[in-house]
Design an enzyme around this catalytic site. Structure first.
Site, short mmCIF file in Angstrom:
data_model
loop_
_atom_site.label_atom_id
_atom_site.label_comp_id
_atom_site.label_asym_id
_atom_site.label_seq_id
_atom_site.Cartn_x
_atom_site.Cartn_y
_atom_site.Cartn_z
N HIS A 258 41.66 42.52 37.85
CA HIS A 258 40.61 41.56 38.21
C HIS A 258 39.41 42.36 38.70
O HIS A 258 38.90 42.17 39.80
CB HIS A 258 41.11 40.57 39.28
CG HIS A 258 40.85 39.15 38.90
ND1 HIS A 258 40.36 38.20 39.77
CD2 HIS A 258 40.97 38.50 37.71
CE1 HIS A 258 40.23 37.04 39.15
NE2 HIS A 258 40.59 37.20 37.90
N HIS B 17 39.03 40.40 26.62
CA HIS B 17 39.99 40.14 27.68
C HIS B 17 41.22 39.39 27.17
O HIS B 17 42.34 39.63 27.63
CB HIS B 17 39.31 39.34 28.79
CG HIS B 17 40.09 39.28 30.06
ND1 HIS B 17 40.24 40.36 30.90
CD2 HIS B 17 40.77 38.26 30.64
CE1 HIS B 17 40.99 40.01 31.94
NE2 HIS B 17 41.32 38.75 31.81
#
Length: 729
Positions: A88, A42
């Protein structure tokens, strides 16, 4: 350090060996946690970075490309648009309300961190099958309602309009939904702030909400696949407070009017760790941080928790030495926590102190700027050989009833009007929104300071990306730009959110590689560089990955907001034209999915010259258009049906086709135009070497196209009401 601890931090053997080399010793738990977060997929893009190289990122109008909190383009008269798209996904699947809400909060901070006042939100959402009464179907409806409520809650409380977006549904997202958030802000082009920490002795100041234990391990969690064992990860999902963020935005914008800020960074994924290391790393600096000075809202917090917490509504500021008290006063005025927690050094190391003791020391550049870059194996997926010959003509498809096919496609959730969703959003707060909210075409806002308009549109067709990841990704660039052009704005740049499956699967990495190649090809050919973006991998549950879903938002500028072009029928008696060639493209189409029950086929190459010519036609004929709309999912039939329903007027249309099913064909580079001066328009289309045909005239209480005929009231009833019936079942 024991192997179980290393494994729990998702650190590979090779990575641990590199940590030993960097430190010259064993790391302690705090240091291991820092490496784990910064080297997570990430934060580090270690699997994807190789393929992101070579994206077109420069143009005369690009002020800031990838590498900062957001991209920036010049929009004229001394002003700039600042924008970015983020994912998200994992948090929203685990806890949809807070996951989606904090996704919005995070992207907003990326924008106002750059010095811009946020003016608009968009969202690009993907859910699984919401129809039916199985456990999966019910859970998907719960995820839709929770995610939408979270997006609405955060944006509405902040007073920032959600002006548009896109939503689609497919079984491939049953185990991994996608919640991609986009935000755009406006600032003066010479008043942009960057994420840097430089100047020995300059103070490092923590501002915003207090730090808690929420979000611990969030970046690492987002870099892993789902399984039955790890789907109950609510502690890794952050909890947002939009009212605190509103105060934080106003305080930061006030601070930016002074001359006290050296650099500023949002505490997003990996929290204090990523913000501090990235600010110092970009500047080639060192930093000392005194973690016991961090404002805390929970008792007995440890340095490990403080560095890795992803509590929301927090920023890190590097200020000019001697201005500390003035900076703190600004945040005190806005009732926000603020504390000097460190200082810039010239050592090149991050030195972490806890009540006077040195508890961690890590060289910054090897961690922040030189993270591992993986060269994962790639392999063309075996399924492609099975589906590439299954085009409409070659898969045994019979000529189904066109009327029933039309109704079935109209009732598909991705076609239906999403009033249930967008009516939860305050789309007009701030009075900048200048296009009707309703899911057609690009959104557009007025730039009050200059009179210009900024248009923005999201696009991605997962089915076409499944059939051909390269062409599918390129098509998302072309289609989003086309929507912007049809609204009367010149497409200038894109931001992306590249959602793919497990990178440890060679077939997924092949899809990703191909997707990146398609984006590079399209952006170069269409002169829309990439200025910001995000990669979201590991969208996989129990070995099943999502379809490749490279989300693209195109942003463009029109000189005058008053010249915005509507995307729906606006008056009776307007002649409609279809511009662009219909070639019988059904690979990855909605028709194939709904009527034939498969996602298959072979896509043709995109003719970027004709795509750009179509954009230029719309822009040059701006004053001759009553309305215009890109032809997309469901082909001409679905495009016209939606324009008719939203415009509350019918029309009898005739499309010249080789096969009656071609009204559902999804050929590229096509648009519908409602024209004032037909003679002038036809001449301009001929000059552009584009094919065209006259479809008919708007008006009446019936909608028809070729063999399809439906009463306008029935069309509107299905289009506007069916989605809410499904979602509330």
């Amino acid at each position: 350090m024991d192997k179980d601890t290393i494994k729990a931090h998702k650190i590979s053997k090779d990575e641990y060996d590199k940590i030993l080399e960097i430190l010259g010793r064993e790391p302690n738990l705090l240091e291991l946690g820092v490496f784990s977060a910064m080297w997570s997929e990430h934060c580090s893009y270690k699997s994807s970075k190789k393929y992101l190289m070579g994206f077109p990122t420069k143009a005369p109008w690009v002020i800031q490309g990838p590498g900062e909190n957001a991209g920036v383009i010049d929009i004229g008269k001394g002003y700039a648009a600042v924008f970015k798209m983020e994912s998200h996904n994992h948090p929203s699947f685990i806890e949809p309300f807070q996951g989606a809400a904090t996704g919005v909060g995070g992207i907003l901070r990326d924008i106002f961190t750059m010095g811009a006042r946020v003016k608009a939100n968009l969202n690009s959402l993907r859910f699984g099958e919401i129809r039916g009464n199985s456990k999966v179907n019910r859970y998907q409806r719960y995820l839709v309602k929770g995610s939408v409520a979270g997006i609405a809650h955060y944006g509405n409380c902040m007073g920032i309009p959600t002006v548009g977006g896109e939503v689609s549904f497919d079984e491939c997202y049953n185990g991994n939904i996608l919640v991609n958030a986009f935000a755009l802000g406006i600032c003066k082009s010479d008043e942009i702030f960057y994420a840097k920490a430089e100047g020995v002795g300059n103070p490092v100041i923590y501002v915003g909400s207090k730090t808690g234990r929420d979000g611990l391990g969030g970046a690492v969690m987002a870099s892993d696949s789902f399984s039955e064992e790890n789907q109950s990860l609510r502690p890794t999902v952050q909890v947002g407070d939009p009212f605190a963020e509103k105060l934080l935005m106003e305080a930061c914008l006030e601070l930016f009017k002074t001359d006290m800020v050296v650099g500023i960074q949002d505490m997003g994924a990996a929290g204090l760790t990523s913000s501090s290391f990235e600010m110092a790393g970009r500047s080639g600096s060192g930093m000392k941080m005194y973690l016991d000075k961090v404002p805390m809202r929970e008792e007995a917090m440890t340095p490990y928790e403080l560095m890795l917490s992803e509590s929301q509504e927090r920023m890190l500021i590097c200020a000019k030495k001697g201005t500390e008290n003035e900076v703190l006063e600004v945040f005190k005025k806005w009732d926000l926590d603020a504390a000097v927690i460190g200082e810039v050094t010239n050592t090149g190391n991050m030195e972490l102190f806890w009540h006077g003791d040195l508890v961690g020391e890590i060289p910054i550049l090897p961690l922040s700027e030189n993270a591992p870059v993986l060269d994962r194996p790639v392999e063309k997926p075996s399924y492609l050989d099975e589906i590439e010959k299954l085009n409409l003509a070659g898969c045994g498809a019979s000529k189904s009833d066109i009327q029933s096919s039309f109704i079935a496609m109209l009732k598909e959730p991705e076609i239906l009007n999403k009033a249930f969703i967008y009516e939860q959003y305050d789309s007009y707060v701030g009075t900048d929104n200048i296009k009707k909210v309703g899911g057609l075409g690009a959104a557009a806002i007025r730039v009050k300071e200059s009179g210009a308009m900024v248009a923005m549109a999201a696009d991605s067709n997962p089915r076409m990306n499944y059939v051909n990841p390269r062409i599918g990704a390129a098509l998302a660039v072309a289609s989003s730009g086309r929507k912007v052009a049809m609204s009367g704005a010149v497409p200038l740049a894109i931001t992306d959110c590249l959602n793919y499956g497990n990178p440890e699967n060679p077939e997924v990495m092949w899809q990703f590689k191909e997707g990146c190649d398609g984006i590079k090809q399209a952006c170069k050919a269409l002169s829309t560089p990439v200025v910001s973006g995000n990669v979201s991998l590991y969208n996989e549950t129990d070995g099943s990955s999502i379809y490749p879903t490279p989300g693209i938002v195109s942003v463009g500028v029109g000189k005058e907001a008053k010249n915005v072009v509507p995307s729906h029928f606006t008056k009776n008696g307007v002649t409609l034209y279809l511009v662009g060639e219909t070639k019988g493209v059904f690979a990855g189409s909605l028709y194939m999915k709904v009527v034939e029950g498969r996602t298959a086929g072979t896509l043709p190459e995109i003719d970027f010259t004709k795509e750009r010519a179509l954009w230029d036609l719309a822009l040059n004929e701006n004053f001759n258009l009553e309305f215009a709309n890109s032809v997309g999912v469901g082909g001409v039939a679905m495009t016209l049906a939606k324009m008719s329903a939203v415009g509350d007027m019918g029309g009898e249309f005739k499309m010249l086709v080789d096969d009656n099913r071609d009204i559902f064909d999804e050929s590229f580079s096509r648009a519908i135009f409602g024209v004032k001066d037909e003679v002038k328009f036809e001449q301009k289309v001929k000059n552009a070497s584009l094919s065209y045909q006259k479809l008919g005239v708007t008006g009446g209480d019936k909608f028809s196209i070729n063999e399809v005929s439906i009463n306008l009231c029935e069309l509107k009833d299905i289009y506007f009401n069916e989605f809410e019936k499904i979602i509330k079942a």
